[in-house]
Write a protein that holds these residues in place. Structure first.
Motif, mmCIF file in Angstrom:
data_model
loop_
_atom_site.group_PDB
_atom_site.id
_atom_site.type_symbol
_atom_site.label_atom_id
_atom_site.label_comp_id
_atom_site.label_asym_id
_atom_site.label_seq_id
_atom_site.Cartn_x
_atom_site.Cartn_y
_atom_site.Cartn_z
ATOM 1 N N HIS A 103 17.718 24.194 18.343
ATOM 2 C CA HIS A 103 16.526 23.974 19.157
ATOM 3 C C HIS A 103 15.901 25.326 19.534
ATOM 4 O O HIS A 103 16.171 25.868 20.612
ATOM 5 N N PRO A 104 15.059 25.908 18.667
ATOM 6 C CA PRO A 104 14.436 27.196 19.003
ATOM 7 C C PRO A 104 13.638 27.156 20.297
ATOM 8 O O PRO A 104 13.590 28.149 21.037
ATOM 9 N N TRP A 105 12.983 26.038 20.587
ATOM 10 C CA TRP A 105 12.221 25.934 21.835
ATOM 11 C C TRP A 105 13.141 26.115 23.043
ATOM 12 O O TRP A 105 12.760 26.718 24.051
ATOM 13 N N PHE A 106 14.366 25.611 22.934
ATOM 14 C CA PHE A 106 15.324 25.730 24.039
ATOM 15 C C PHE A 106 15.784 27.177 24.198
ATOM 16 O O PHE A 106 15.789 27.728 25.308
ATOM 17 N N LEU A 107 16.171 27.827 23.090
ATOM 18 C CA LEU A 107 16.649 29.209 23.168
ATOM 19 C C LEU A 107 15.579 30.144 23.721
ATOM 20 O O LEU A 107 15.865 31.016 24.546
ATOM 21 N N LEU B 22 3.810 30.514 22.058
ATOM 22 C CA LEU B 22 3.399 30.871 20.705
ATOM 23 C C LEU B 22 4.256 30.189 19.646
ATOM 24 O O LEU B 22 3.875 30.149 18.478
ATOM 25 N N LEU B 23 5.412 29.665 20.047
ATOM 26 C CA LEU B 23 6.303 29.040 19.066
ATOM 27 C C LEU B 23 5.735 27.702 18.601
ATOM 28 O O LEU B 23 5.402 26.847 19.425
ATOM 29 N N PRO B 24 5.654 27.485 17.305
ATOM 30 C CA PRO B 24 5.099 26.208 16.803
ATOM 31 C C PRO B 24 5.886 24.997 17.289
ATOM 32 O O PRO B 24 5.297 23.970 17.615
ATOM 33 N N ASP B 25 7.224 25.107 17.348
ATOM 34 C CA ASP B 25 7.987 23.921 17.740
ATOM 35 C C ASP B 25 7.826 23.624 19.228
ATOM 36 O O ASP B 25 8.009 22.484 19.657
ATOM 37 N N VAL B 26 7.481 24.625 20.021
ATOM 38 C CA VAL B 26 7.178 24.354 21.428
ATOM 39 C C VAL B 26 5.904 23.533 21.529
ATOM 40 O O VAL B 26 5.835 22.536 22.251
ATOM 41 N N TYR C 262 6.560 20.038 20.137
ATOM 42 C CA TYR C 262 7.323 19.236 21.094
ATOM 43 C C TYR C 262 6.425 18.729 22.206
ATOM 44 O O TYR C 262 6.485 17.584 22.618
ATOM 45 N N ALA C 263 5.507 19.605 22.676
ATOM 46 C CA ALA C 263 4.619 19.194 23.762
ATOM 47 C C ALA C 263 3.723 18.036 23.357
ATOM 48 O O ALA C 263 3.396 17.185 24.157
ATOM 49 N N ARG C 264 3.350 17.989 22.076
ATOM 50 C CA ARG C 264 2.456 16.926 21.633
ATOM 51 C C ARG C 264 3.186 15.630 21.320
ATOM 52 O O ARG C 264 2.613 14.561 21.367
#
Length: 412
Positions: free
Chosen positions: A218-222, A391-395, A398-400
């Motif tokens: 989970h890159p958004w988490f790190l 700036l992270l794409p997966d963030v 995830y928000a969408r």
């Protein structure tokens, strides 16, 4: 509100108030020895076991029924606080014994904290997670405000020993409120068979490695955890240097009281608003809430007028109040429940370690560079680290596409 959720809120509120009583009680009891070293030893003995055991506690949270782990952790804390009360009531302060009991308390906090998220997910329907997390945040905010005042009043009126005895009673109430939550059977779970048997579990080290693997997935988490570590570090700077600047430049001790009380109001307003704000992108709220801490850091560094500084602190604490329920809900919705304890323990570890580090290094840095430099550096790092997460794409993805669980997982 379902009875299980009401019981959860009641139990967590008792635990939050009990936890808020402990630091002030210990501080007021130990400072009577006149030694800052003694106080530092006792507080460190609570913090170090907590930090060291959090990874272990995360595995335990995923391996065993959450309600039982919370029950055991609360009962251990109750026993430690009762023993502390007896020590304080029966003789002079004995630092070695208090330090040992503080270490037991810290160890129990690690296991209770790691299992709390799993317990919430087990009880609360997916659609209600944000609302319940906001209510838990309100309870915790009130406890953080009322706990030190209550501990001080008990200390002055009855003595520190009775404050610890009351704390023990609150932990007992929490234990039997949360530990008594009724489990669901396998047949109650969608798609389960009556003859279902639990699968064989891997070894402890294998589960620890699997938890780290899940965390890295989970890159958004790190990215968020790293950014949260930065704002916790900066918060340590603020809580150390802010009172000094307030006393020296903003009008004396009363000025810091005004700032602190304004911040408490902002925190409570933020956690209350978190469940009501129409946020389509919850991690945007998390990032902005954390970045807002840059405002009071800058205000104190520049020694702006009291009204401006208090307003900046209100905005920062409002942001952190919004952040907490949104972040908890993000974890509970995005991380698989069977790994939530291990992944969440990593988040807690970074947070608990970073703030004491900030508290420890703030004064030496200020002595070397002046008070403005560490505060301004903390402001810049806090804003950059937390806004860069967006700036992270997966963030953004995830928000969408924040998915809802179709049902609450079984309460183990």
């Amino acid at each position: 509100m379902p009875p299980l959720v009401r019981r959860l809120l009641a139990g967590r509120s008792c635990a939050a108030l009990a936890s808020a009583l402990i630091p002030t009680t210990l501080t007021l009891a130990v400072v009577r020895t006149g030694s800052a070293t003694d106080l530092g030893l006792v507080l460190a003995c609570e913090l170090l076991p907590l930090l060291l055991l959090l990874p272990v506690a995360g595995v335990v949270a995923d391996r065993f029924p959450a309600r039982r782990v919370v029950l055991a952790a609360d009962l251990v804390r109750a026993a430690a606080q009762l023993a502390t009360g007896v020590l304080l009531l029966t003789g002079p302060v004995r630092v070695a014994e208090l330090a040992a009991l503080a270490a037991v308390t810290g160890a129990a906090v690690a296991f209770g904290t790691a299992s709390a998220r799993t317990l919430v997910v087990s009880v609360v329907p997916a659609a209600d997670l944000l609302k319940v997390n906001a209510r838990l945040g309100v309870a915790q905010g009130i406890a953080q405000f009322a706990g030190p005042a209550a501990a001080g009043a008990l200390m002055l009126g009855l003595g520190a020993g009775w404050s610890s005895v009351l704390t023990a009673g609150l932990f007992v109430a929490s234990a039997f409120t949360l530990g008594g939550l009724s489990p669901r059977t396998a047949a109650d779970r969608p798609g389960a068979r009556p003859d279902e048997r639990p699968a064989a579990r891997p070894g402890f080290l294998a589960e620890l490695r699997a938890g780290w693997a899940e965390t890295r997935r989970h890159p958004w988490f790190l990215a968020n955890v790293a950014a949260h570590g930065v704002w916790h570090l900066a918060a340590g700077f603020l809580l150390t240097l802010g009172p000094l600047i307030a006393v020296e430049s903003l009008g004396g001790e009363r000025s810091w009281v005004v700032v602190a009380q304004t911040g408490t109001a902002g925190l409570l307003a933020g956690v209350w608003a978190a469940g009501r704000l129409p946020l389509r992108r919850p991690l945007l709220g998390v990032a902005l809430g954390a970045a807002a801490l840059a405002l009071p850091l800058t205000a104190f560094a520049l020694r702006l007028p009291l009204a401006v500084t208090a307003g900046a602190y209100f905005c920062a604490m409002f942001g952190l109040g919004v952040l907490s329920p949104l972040w908890e809900t993000a974890l509970q919705r995005r991380v698989p429940v069977e790994a939530l304890g291990r992944v969440g323990a990593f988040d807690t570890l970074i947070s608990f370690a970073a703030r004491p580090l900030g508290l420890a290094v703030a004064a030496p840095l200020a002595a070397a560079t002046g008070t403005a430099a560490p505060l301004l550096a903390g402001a810049v790092l806090t804003a950059v680290a937390n806004l860069a997460v967006l700036l992270l794409p997966d963030v953004r993805a995830y928000a969408r596409t924040d998915p809802e669980r179709t049902h609450a997982p079984a309460l183990r």
